[in-house]
Write a protein that holds these residues in place. Structure first.
Motif, short mmCIF file in Angstrom:
data_model
loop_
_atom_site.label_atom_id
_atom_site.label_comp_id
_atom_site.label_asym_id
_atom_site.label_seq_id
_atom_site.Cartn_x
_atom_site.Cartn_y
_atom_site.Cartn_z
N THR A 141 0.81 -1.22 0.00
CA THR A 141 0.00 0.00 0.00
C THR A 141 0.84 1.27 0.00
OG1 THR A 141 -0.19 -0.21 2.42
CG2 THR A 141 -1.99 -1.09 1.07
N GLN A 145 -1.93 2.59 -5.53
CA GLN A 145 -3.01 3.56 -5.35
C GLN A 145 -4.34 2.93 -5.79
OE1 GLN A 145 -2.17 6.53 -3.89
NE2 GLN A 145 -0.12 5.61 -3.84
N LEU A 146 -5.43 3.55 -5.35
CA LEU A 146 -6.77 3.09 -5.72
C LEU A 146 -7.45 4.11 -6.62
CD1 LEU A 146 -8.04 1.77 -2.26
CD2 LEU A 146 -7.42 0.39 -4.24
N LEU A 148 -10.86 5.25 -7.38
CA LEU A 148 -12.14 5.09 -6.69
C LEU A 148 -13.31 5.42 -7.60
CD1 LEU A 148 -11.04 6.78 -3.36
CD2 LEU A 148 -11.17 4.33 -3.84
N ALA A 254 -15.36 0.29 -2.25
CA ALA A 254 -14.13 1.05 -2.44
C ALA A 254 -13.77 1.85 -1.19
CB ALA A 254 -14.29 1.99 -3.63
N TRP A 257 -11.94 -0.40 1.27
CA TRP A 257 -10.56 -0.65 0.87
C TRP A 257 -9.69 0.59 1.03
CZ3 TRP A 257 -8.24 -5.06 0.61
CH2 TRP A 257 -8.95 -6.23 0.29
N ARG A 258 -10.23 1.76 0.71
CA ARG A 258 -9.46 2.99 0.91
C ARG A 258 -9.09 3.17 2.38
NH1 ARG A 258 -11.98 8.85 -0.45
NH2 ARG A 258 -13.45 8.11 1.13
N LEU A 280 -11.33 -5.57 -6.29
CA LEU A 280 -10.14 -4.81 -5.91
C LEU A 280 -9.10 -4.81 -7.02
CD1 LEU A 280 -8.34 -3.38 -3.75
CD2 LEU A 280 -7.54 -5.67 -3.12
N LEU A 283 -9.32 -1.92 -9.22
CA LEU A 283 -9.17 -0.60 -8.61
C LEU A 283 -7.72 -0.22 -8.37
CD1 LEU A 283 -11.98 -0.71 -5.85
CD2 LEU A 283 -12.12 0.24 -8.17
N VAL A 284 -6.83 -1.20 -8.28
CA VAL A 284 -5.44 -0.92 -7.93
C VAL A 284 -4.66 -0.40 -9.12
CG1 VAL A 284 -5.41 -2.59 -6.04
CG2 VAL A 284 -4.77 -3.33 -8.36
N CYS A 290 0.52 -6.57 -5.91
CA CYS A 290 -0.51 -7.14 -5.04
C CYS A 290 -0.21 -8.59 -4.67
CB CYS A 290 -1.89 -7.06 -5.70
SG CYS A 290 -2.47 -5.37 -5.93
#
Length: 411
Positions: A141, A145-146, A148, A254, A257-258, A280, A283-284, A290
């Motif tokens: 992490t 980044q996500l 969203l 989301a 997860w954020r 997920l 979103l990454v 990961c």
């Protein structure tokens, strides 16, 4: 020496469970966990092997209702606590227990038996096929980044006590359970397993923590997790160990997860088992960081082929004759005519006079049953034989489903 196989008596549970613990390495369960498993044990659905006064084998079966394609909750035996003492190996005792158990499951009118395998090589010979897969990730992490979706900012995430939040979490779980094959519909007392929080469970991490995702006061999701602190000369590098996460819409999903990505003094999130179609991963910013890994999950055994095939829905119409081999449960062996439309109706009956379209064993049928293992893949591996040209593709399309099957928790 001879062993007696009998239904578990409540007064024998301590000896029975001690045999199980010894078979799994001899590490004693925490008192809280032990008490819960004793409470969950269904004695009339459990058996023990006894050599005199000593328990040398165990097996149990929970009363489950398992979601299948189409959303139906089908009665299933959740096979658990299977062990044979190291002093009594290679005497056919496991086969004896499996024989008794599947006969019992049939007598109970349950068309499915399911289990998770400590050793995957064991259960194929009893007709169990690996029907779901589980994704595990370890996300960096500090570098990922996500992206969203819209509406994430409208979701409030707040801490709460995990036990106090159980009713809200269980409502979310229950709404989602009907949407994903392989998910057990939670039976009474099973919700307590989601919040067991012993020192042994923590393994150096924090007590179990819980957050809820809300919009306009309505709970739309939750996450339970622990934080495992760690430091080096450069500073903090703790890990968030996710236990459960569920959400009813993309924004709430989301937002959870954020929150997990942003917990202070941490630089990674470990999560698993998760479904292999986990959102997920879309979103990454960098899937390579990961550390995704996939392994087997739930094993499915059709105890009554006809009833099991009629219980689920099919994605496309199908009209096929399956020749099923089943040496361990011979009442399943033979030709079955399956006819289904795409609206949920299915009929399956014996058809000894019809020519087969496909030939396969009950193990492959169990693997494909929840829609996660394509018949095309099984045929390419030589596990399914196509007799009528085009039948593999037809059946593979019909058995598939729009979401991957997934077992969210063990048993």
């Amino acid at each position: 020496m001879t062993s007696e196989l009998r239904v578990l008596r409540p007064a024998e549970w301590d000896s029975w469970f001690a045999c199980l613990e010894r078979a799994f390495g001899g590490v004693l369960s925490a008192p809280e966990s032990r008490a819960l498993w004793q409470d969950l044990t269904e004695h009339d659905r459990s058996v023990g092997l006894w050599d005199g006064e000593v328990c040398v084998g165990t097996a149990g079966a929970y009363s489950f209702r398992l979601t299948v394609p189409g959303g139906a909750a089908v009665n299933a035996a959740g096979v658990t606590a299977v062990s044979v003492s190291g002093t009594h190996r290679r005497r056919g005792l496991l086969t004896t227990m499996m024989r008794r158990q599947l006969d019992d499951v049939r007598s109970w009118g349950e068309p499915l038996a399911v289990l998770t395998a400590s050793e995957p090589a064991i259960y194929g010979r009893f007709g169990y096929g690996a029907a779901t897969r589980a994704l595990s990730v370890n996300v960096d992490t500090s570098r990922v980044q996500l992206d969203l979706p819209p509406g994430t900012e409208d979701v409030r995430v707040r801490y709460t006590d995990p036990v106090a939040a159980l009713p809200a979490c269980e409502e979310v779980y229950g709404r989602l359970a009907t949407e994903r094959p392989g998910t057990p519909v939670r039976q009474p007392k099973w919700e307590q397993a989601a919040v067991i929080d012993t020192e042994k469970d923590r393994a150096g991490a924090s007590p179990l923590q819980c957050v809820l995702a809300e919009r306009d006061g309505e709970v739309l999701g939750y996450a339970t997790f622990r934080v495992r602190p760690d430091w080096d000369r450069a500073g903090p590098k703790g890990t968030v160990a996710l236990r459960d996460l569920a959400a009813l819409d993309p924004a709430s999903y989301a937002a959870l997860w954020r929150f997990l990505f942003g917990i202070d003094l941490t630089s990674s999130v470990e999560a698993g088992p998760r479904p292999v179609d986990e959102p997920l991963m879309h979103l990454v910013s960098d899937v390579r960081r990961c550390e995704a890994r996939v392994q087997d999950g739930l094993y499915v055994r059709l105890v009554e082929v006809g009833a099991a095939l009629e219980a689920r829905a099919y994605r496309t119409p199908v009209d096929v004759v399956l020749e099923v081999a089943d040496d361990f449960c011979p009442w399943n062996a033979g030709r079955w005519h399956l006819v289904a439309d795409a609206k949920g109706g299915a009929s399956c009956w014996r058809a000894p006079d019809r020519a087969p379209d496909l030939e396969l064993s009950v193990r492959e049928l169990g693997a494909a049953y929840l829609g996660g293992v394509p018949f095309t893949s099984l045929a390419a591996a030589g596990r399914v034989r196509e007799v009528r040209p085009g039948a593999v593709e037809e059946v593979s399309a019909a058995f598939s489903w729009h979401v991957e099957p997934w077992l969210p928790h063990g048993f």
